[in-house]
Design a protein around this motif. Structure first.
Motif, PDB file in Angstrom:
ATOM      1  N   GLU A 148      11.877  15.640  27.076  1.00 53.95           N
ATOM      2  CA  GLU A 148      10.918  16.718  27.298  1.00 53.95           C
ATOM      3  C   GLU A 148      11.211  17.351  28.649  1.00 53.95           C
ATOM      4  O   GLU A 148      11.836  16.733  29.509  1.00 53.95           O
ATOM      5  N   ASP A 149      10.739  18.560  28.831  1.00 49.13           N
ATOM      6  CA  ASP A 149      11.021  19.305  30.052  1.00 49.13           C
ATOM      7  C   ASP A 149       9.989  18.974  31.120  1.00 49.13           C
ATOM      8  O   ASP A 149       9.214  19.819  31.547  1.00 49.13           O
ATOM      9  N   GLN A 150       9.951  17.723  31.520  1.00 48.48           N
ATOM     10  CA  GLN A 150       9.090  17.301  32.612  1.00 48.48           C
ATOM     11  C   GLN A 150       9.648  16.006  33.185  1.00 48.48           C
ATOM     12  O   GLN A 150      10.539  15.395  32.620  1.00 48.48           O
ATOM     13  N   TRP A 151       9.097  15.589  34.324  1.00 51.25           N
ATOM     14  CA  TRP A 151       9.587  14.389  34.979  1.00 51.25           C
ATOM     15  C   TRP A 151       9.313  13.169  34.101  1.00 51.25           C
ATOM     16  O   TRP A 151       8.271  13.058  33.479  1.00 51.25           O
ATOM     17  N   GLN A 181       6.443   6.384  26.987  1.00 56.16           N
ATOM     18  CA  GLN A 181       6.670   7.222  28.167  1.00 56.16           C
ATOM     19  C   GLN A 181       6.848   6.360  29.406  1.00 56.16           C
ATOM     20  O   GLN A 181       6.097   5.395  29.627  1.00 56.16           O
ATOM     21  N   ASP A 215       7.867   6.845  33.778  1.00 57.07           N
ATOM     22  CA  ASP A 215       7.901   7.837  34.853  1.00 57.07           C
ATOM     23  C   ASP A 215       9.241   7.841  35.585  1.00 57.07           C
ATOM     24  O   ASP A 215       9.455   8.665  36.465  1.00 57.07           O
ATOM     25  N   THR A 242       8.405  17.389  46.911  1.00 55.01           N
ATOM     26  CA  THR A 242       8.592  18.286  45.758  1.00 55.01           C
ATOM     27  C   THR A 242       9.017  19.687  46.174  1.00 55.01           C
ATOM     28  O   THR A 242       9.626  20.407  45.383  1.00 55.01           O
ATOM     29  N   HIS A 266      19.342  16.333  33.427  1.00 52.34           N
ATOM     30  CA  HIS A 266      18.085  16.857  33.951  1.00 52.34           C
ATOM     31  C   HIS A 266      18.252  18.004  34.946  1.00 52.34           C
ATOM     32  O   HIS A 266      17.297  18.756  35.176  1.00 52.34           O
TER      33      HIS A 266
END
Length: 447
Positions: free
Chosen positions: A235-238, A255, A257, A308, A333
């Motif tokens: 998925e397009d997230q961390w 999932q 992290d 970030t 990524h």
């Protein structure tokens, strides 16, 4: 009498680093004099070239999500020595460590006098302290990480409930051997009679060594890619999402992290060990518990975000197999980002291959540098690192890593990634800088 935290660390770090001969006799004698506290503990034993720490963390959080109290023994530490001995993720306190260390000097002195090869090494003392601590402060299970190799590692006097071997790669070759089967033989040394074995993603020749060793020990290997499997669901997230299948246990969209296919593998390996442990203990395997445990897991220094804006991360990749995995992570990524990498490496690593691996990615800009390093380890200098790719237009040199940091920040844009990597000792130093942690015992990890 040791009265301060600094004195306790000085005693531990003042010992020799490595054994004079490959044997566990001295460690067994050492523990016998301390009353064999390891015999009182229920343990899971984790070996492997890479992925040990992350697998321990996933296992810890899966067990804690089930309501169990969990001790862990890990190395090296990232921030403070105390992290090596933790309960439910909380490091041993300074006062507790001082009291614990005071048990050991008389026994060490006795062994120094008795043995021609001298008494226990630093890591043997670390291991003994852990066994003594958890014997005096009982937990439901202790997850024990091997320090180096397996067969002759000081932790290998135990008979665990489950043995776990994460990966096999070329590292510590001067000690463990020059080929994958030779290194696999050392790692397979933790396999015990009739104790189940869970392996991560191993090459066929490494897995063959595991199967052969297990057969002689009247046990069986359960291996990733053969007996249990995962499928990445990006998925397009961390973070990462994946499916998992082992026997009747099938889960969708688990999932974590942590980033990287190798972290999916580590999570799956830990999950399989958790399932086997629960079955042995007649415990439950509940989907909600698994999801909560995996999602909760964090492991400092493993592609850890420090800021970030700009995006700055650190990763403890410190050998060629880990650098290959890191390059795959960056390709998957961050292929559309410019990636600035500050690399600092210990001199006994395959830094030529590490540099070449990173520069296979067309969007990587490499700054080679150095860091202070632990007192007993030699750090590769920038000139040594730069010499490996003298004509490449995407590699430069800085005299030290703070200089490299300023150089990279001047060059990168808001959409770029800055990654500092090459050594766990190096990222520990970097993490102190960014997190403003107590630097009292940085770079004194011993192993």
């Amino acid at each position: 009498m040791i009265t301060t935290y600094t004195e306790a660390l000085n005693f531990i770090h003042g010992r020799d680093q490595f054994k004079k001969a490959p044997t566990l006799d001295r460690m067994r004698h050492f523990m016998a004099l301390l009353g064999n506290p390891q015999d009182k503990l229920t343990m899971i034993h984790v070996a492997g070239t890479n992925g040990k720490g992350s697998t321990v963390a996933f296992l810890r959080d899966l067990l804690m999500a089930d309501g169990q109290t969990v001790g862990t023994f890990t190395s090296p530490f990232i921030t403070r020595f105390n992290e090596r001995i933790s309960t439910d993720g909380q490091p041993i306190g300074d006062d507790e460590l001082i009291q614990l260390v005071n048990r050991v000097p008389p026994v060490v002195a006795q062994l120094d006098a008795e043995l021609d090869t001298k008494g226990p090494t630093e890591f043997e003392i670390d291991t003994a302290l852990m066994f003594c601590y958890f014997a005096a402060h009982p937990v439901d299970v202790v997850v024990v990480e091997v320090g180096l190799g397996g067969l002759y590692d000081s932790t290998n006097i135990i008979t665990p409930a489950i043995s776990v071997i994460t990966t096999i790669g070329l590292d510590h070759m001067r000690i463990l051997g020059d080929t994958i089967p030779e290194i696999a033989h050392q790692k397979a040394g933790i396999i015990k009679a009739q104790v189940p074995v869970v392996c991560g993603r191993l090459s066929p020749d490494a897995l063959a060594v595991m199967d052969q060793t297990a057969q002689t020990k009247q046990t069986q290997v359960v291996a990733l890619g053969r007996d249990f499997d995962v499928t990445n669901q990006p998925e397009d997230q961390w973070g990462e999402r994946f499916t998992y299948q082992y026997q009747a246990f099938q889960y969708q969209r688990l999932q974590i992290d942590l980033l990287g296919q190798y972290q999916i593998d580590n999570a799956a390996t830990a999950l399989t060990a958790f399932i086997q442990f629960q079955q042995l203990q007649h415990g439950q395997v509940v989907a909600a518990t698994i999801r909560r445990g995996l999602a909760h897991t964090a492991w400092p220094g493993r592609f850890e975000r420090l800021t970030t804006q700009p995006l700055i991360a650190i990763d403890g990749a410190h050998n060629e197999p880990a650098m290959v995995e890191l390059a795959q992570l960056l390709h998957r990524h961050f292929a559309t980002n410019e990636v600035y990498i500050i690399l600092a490496v210990l001199a006994d690593k395959q830094y030529t291959k590490m540099v070449h691996t990173l520069l296979t990615l067309p969007n990587v800009h490499l700054i080679v540098t150095q860091f202070n390093g632990p007192a007993n380890r030699v750090v590769a200098t920038p000139s040594e690192l730069e010499d490996v790719v003298t004509t490449h237009d995407r590699i430069s040199m800085a005299k030290d890593w703070p200089t490299a940091l300023q150089q990279a920040l001047r060059q990168m844009s808001a959409e770029d990634l800055l990654l500092l990597t090459g050594s766990l000792y190096f990222i520990s130093e970097v993490r102190h800088y960014f997190k403003d942690d107590d630097p009292a015992d940085a770079n004194s990890k011993g192993r």
